[in-house]
Write a protein that holds these residues in place. Structure first.
Motif, mmCIF file in Angstrom:
data_model
loop_
_atom_site.group_PDB
_atom_site.id
_atom_site.type_symbol
_atom_site.label_atom_id
_atom_site.label_comp_id
_atom_site.label_asym_id
_atom_site.label_seq_id
_atom_site.Cartn_x
_atom_site.Cartn_y
_atom_site.Cartn_z
ATOM 1 N N UNK A 35 49.947 -22.967 -44.524
ATOM 2 C CA UNK A 35 50.444 -21.824 -43.597
ATOM 3 C C UNK A 35 51.480 -20.964 -44.711
ATOM 4 N N UNK A 36 51.566 -19.730 -44.772
ATOM 5 C CA UNK A 36 52.629 -19.054 -45.559
ATOM 6 C C UNK A 36 53.601 -18.239 -44.907
ATOM 7 N N UNK A 37 54.714 -18.522 -45.427
ATOM 8 C CA UNK A 37 55.846 -17.812 -44.703
ATOM 9 C C UNK A 37 56.496 -17.029 -45.913
ATOM 10 N N UNK A 38 56.399 -15.594 -45.736
ATOM 11 C CA UNK A 38 56.715 -14.903 -47.272
ATOM 12 C C UNK A 38 58.397 -14.765 -47.414
ATOM 13 N N UNK A 39 59.227 -15.283 -46.313
ATOM 14 C CA UNK A 39 60.610 -14.369 -46.426
ATOM 15 C C UNK A 39 61.482 -15.224 -47.422
ATOM 16 N N UNK A 40 62.240 -14.655 -48.158
ATOM 17 C CA UNK A 40 63.181 -15.409 -49.135
ATOM 18 C C UNK A 40 64.548 -14.510 -48.811
ATOM 19 N N UNK A 41 65.830 -15.419 -49.152
ATOM 20 C CA UNK A 41 67.015 -14.898 -48.814
ATOM 21 C C UNK A 41 67.389 -14.099 -50.014
ATOM 22 N N UNK A 42 66.551 -14.704 -51.291
ATOM 23 C CA UNK A 42 66.909 -14.241 -52.550
ATOM 24 C C UNK A 42 65.721 -14.315 -53.465
ATOM 25 N N UNK A 43 65.488 -13.338 -54.280
ATOM 26 C CA UNK A 43 64.249 -13.460 -55.137
ATOM 27 C C UNK A 43 64.429 -14.241 -56.442
ATOM 28 N N UNK A 44 64.050 -15.168 -56.768
ATOM 29 C CA UNK A 44 64.278 -15.714 -58.024
ATOM 30 C C UNK A 44 63.487 -15.201 -59.124
ATOM 31 N N UNK A 45 64.099 -15.188 -60.243
ATOM 32 C CA UNK A 45 63.960 -14.367 -61.484
ATOM 33 C C UNK A 45 62.183 -14.981 -62.091
ATOM 34 N N UNK A 46 61.888 -16.057 -61.654
ATOM 35 C CA UNK A 46 60.583 -16.503 -62.349
ATOM 36 C C UNK A 46 59.613 -16.546 -61.344
ATOM 37 N N UNK A 47 59.714 -16.228 -60.111
ATOM 38 C CA UNK A 47 58.684 -16.315 -59.129
ATOM 39 C C UNK A 47 57.580 -15.115 -58.797
ATOM 40 N N UNK A 48 56.460 -15.644 -58.841
ATOM 41 C CA UNK A 48 55.646 -14.519 -58.681
ATOM 42 C C UNK A 48 54.582 -14.792 -57.210
ATOM 43 N N UNK A 49 55.275 -15.709 -56.433
ATOM 44 C CA UNK A 49 54.388 -16.043 -55.123
ATOM 45 C C UNK A 49 54.566 -14.771 -54.330
ATOM 46 N N UNK A 50 53.886 -14.870 -53.327
ATOM 47 C CA UNK A 50 53.779 -13.835 -52.502
ATOM 48 C C UNK A 50 55.241 -13.699 -51.399
ATOM 49 N N UNK A 51 56.208 -12.991 -51.597
ATOM 50 C CA UNK A 51 57.398 -13.106 -50.959
ATOM 51 C C UNK A 51 58.075 -11.688 -50.849
ATOM 52 N N UNK A 52 58.810 -11.664 -49.745
ATOM 53 C CA UNK A 52 59.802 -10.417 -49.476
ATOM 54 C C UNK A 52 61.231 -10.665 -49.232
ATOM 55 N N UNK A 53 62.122 -10.023 -49.546
ATOM 56 C CA UNK A 53 63.450 -10.282 -49.242
ATOM 57 C C UNK A 53 63.689 -10.100 -47.748
ATOM 58 N N UNK A 54 64.202 -11.233 -47.215
ATOM 59 C CA UNK A 54 64.164 -11.301 -45.605
ATOM 60 C C UNK A 54 65.076 -10.189 -44.965
ATOM 61 N N UNK A 55 66.171 -9.622 -45.396
ATOM 62 C CA UNK A 55 66.960 -8.767 -44.731
ATOM 63 C C UNK A 55 66.219 -7.637 -44.118
ATOM 64 N N UNK A 56 66.131 -7.549 -42.875
ATOM 65 C CA UNK A 56 65.335 -6.166 -42.288
ATOM 66 C C UNK A 56 64.079 -6.433 -41.997
ATOM 67 N N UNK A 57 63.460 -7.584 -42.239
ATOM 68 C CA UNK A 57 62.038 -7.684 -41.972
ATOM 69 C C UNK A 57 61.835 -7.991 -40.639
#
Length: 375
Positions: free
Chosen positions: A6-28
């Motif tokens: 099960x995938x939760x795509x939200x992050x509080x910050x985007x790490x410089x090396x990460x290519x996983x499916x993610x979005x910046x949490x704020x405003x989502x």
């Protein structure tokens, strides 16, 4: 075995090396995402007869960016829709710093029994350099919080060959990680993926990495140190006390079937591998209209299934079992891949016994070169 991702795509910050499916949490639209994710799980479980689930893995992104109410809603739906076997493994990925006692308690109350924390390094300067927002103190606090709530099965991820990292620094990180006396550790060499901040820096010549020799030395130090501390290597990047191996990841490496839910999630059911839409809007829209968010399905040929069996299975230290291969595909492993096996044995990367084929210690350093030979 029935497995669920099960995938939760939200992050509080985007790490410089990460290519996983993610979005910046704020405003989502996090609440709506959780509701639609549950809807996807309901639709799929209506179409498939579910046998009791043996492993559930909630990954990301960062699942622990969800608040207590969202976590409770998600976990209760997982429990309702996926009846689990008595000793099922129910894992959550987490970031140090996100693991409050209250969030941990919610997870524990709903049967979560394994945590996988992205620690990466025990050097605050390096953590900043790779875009992490937690500190080493947060790691200790999170591990203590987890133990206080009753989590015994805690794993941490480390990354080596980071920009500016020395061999001595990685050795220090290993020492501090093992001082926590956890049952499971994962450690990966940094890979620069396209569409990451590090990739852009590398293109501009602004990313200085330790180099291949230092990377190989760090991996050698990793293997010998883990061995010395009773954490048995069971896969190229994974080490555990006996009985604490990640059962969910073993499903992937054994080329077994699993359901994937959420934005960008992949699954493998029957003969078919499938993928969901990654962008949030594209994932949510079909579900709002009562459709599944699948954008890609591929039925695998026998040849593709056998190739996958090899390049996934060879990641395991035990390798690929010949009798299992014969039973699964009705073909001899030795005959099917004779050329690749001979070539990689000659190079000292692979060894073949009457029971299995597996990477040599040297082969573990060159896994991708070996896997390529089986494609």
């Amino acid at each position: 075995m029935t497995a669920v991702y099960i995938h939760i795509p939200f992050c509080e910050h985007i790490c410089y090396y990460c290519d996983f499916n993610k979005v910046f949490l704020e405003g989502q639209p996090v609440d709506e995402y959780v509701d639609l994710l549950i809807k996807e799980m309901e639709m799929v479980t209506k179409r498939h007869t579910m046998s009791p689930v043996e492993t559930v893995f909630v990954g990301g992104g960062t699942p622990t960016t969800l608040n207590e109410a969202q976590l409770a809603k998600l976990c209760s739906s997982i429990s309702r829709l996926f009846p689990m076997t008595e000793n099922a493994e129910f894992s959550f990925e987490a970031n140090p710093g996100d693991l409050s006692i209250s969030k941990l308690q919610v997870m524990k109350d709903y049967g979560v029994n394994r945590l996988s924390m992205g620690v990466q390094s025990f050097n605050n300067e390096l953590l900043k350099k790779i875009g992490r927002i937690h500190t080493v103190d947060d790691v200790y606090q999170s591990v203590n919080n987890a133990k206080q709530v009753g989590f015994e099965n805690v794993s941490i991820d480390l990354i080596f060959s980071l920009p500016g990292q020395t061999e001595a620094d990685f050795e220090d990180t290993l020492t501090k990680a093992l001082d926590l006396d956890l049952p499971h550790y994962s450690a990966y060499s940094l890979i620069i993926e396209p569409k990451t901040i590090f990739y852009n820096l590398m293109q501009k010549g602004k990313l200085i990495l330790p180099g291949e020799d230092a990377e190989a030395n760090m991996y050698e130090k990793l293997m010998s140190t883990m061995e010395k501390h009773g954490r048995k290597q069971y896969e190229i990047s994974n080490f555990a006390k006996p009985g604490y191996e990640s059962r969910h990841n073993i499903v992937y490496w054994s080329n077994e079937h699993y359901f994937g839910f959420g934005a960008g999630a992949h699954g493998y059911i029957g003969e078919t591998r499938y993928a969901n839409y990654g962008p949030l809007k594209k994932y949510m829209q079909p579900l709002q209209n009562g459709d599944l968010p699948t954008f890609q399905q591929k039925e695998l040929s026998l040849k593709e299934k056998m190739e996958e069996e090899m390049f996934l299975g060879l990641r395991k230290v035990a390798g690929v079992n010949k009798a299992h291969f014969q039973a699964k595909f009705g073909q001899s492993l030795d005959a099917t891949f004779a050329n690749a096996i001979d070539k990689t044995i000659e190079k000292g990367w692979l060894e073949s016994t009457p029971e299995s084929v597996r990477l040599t210690r040297r082969g573990r350093f060159l896994g991708n070169n070996v896997f390529q030979e089986f494609l």
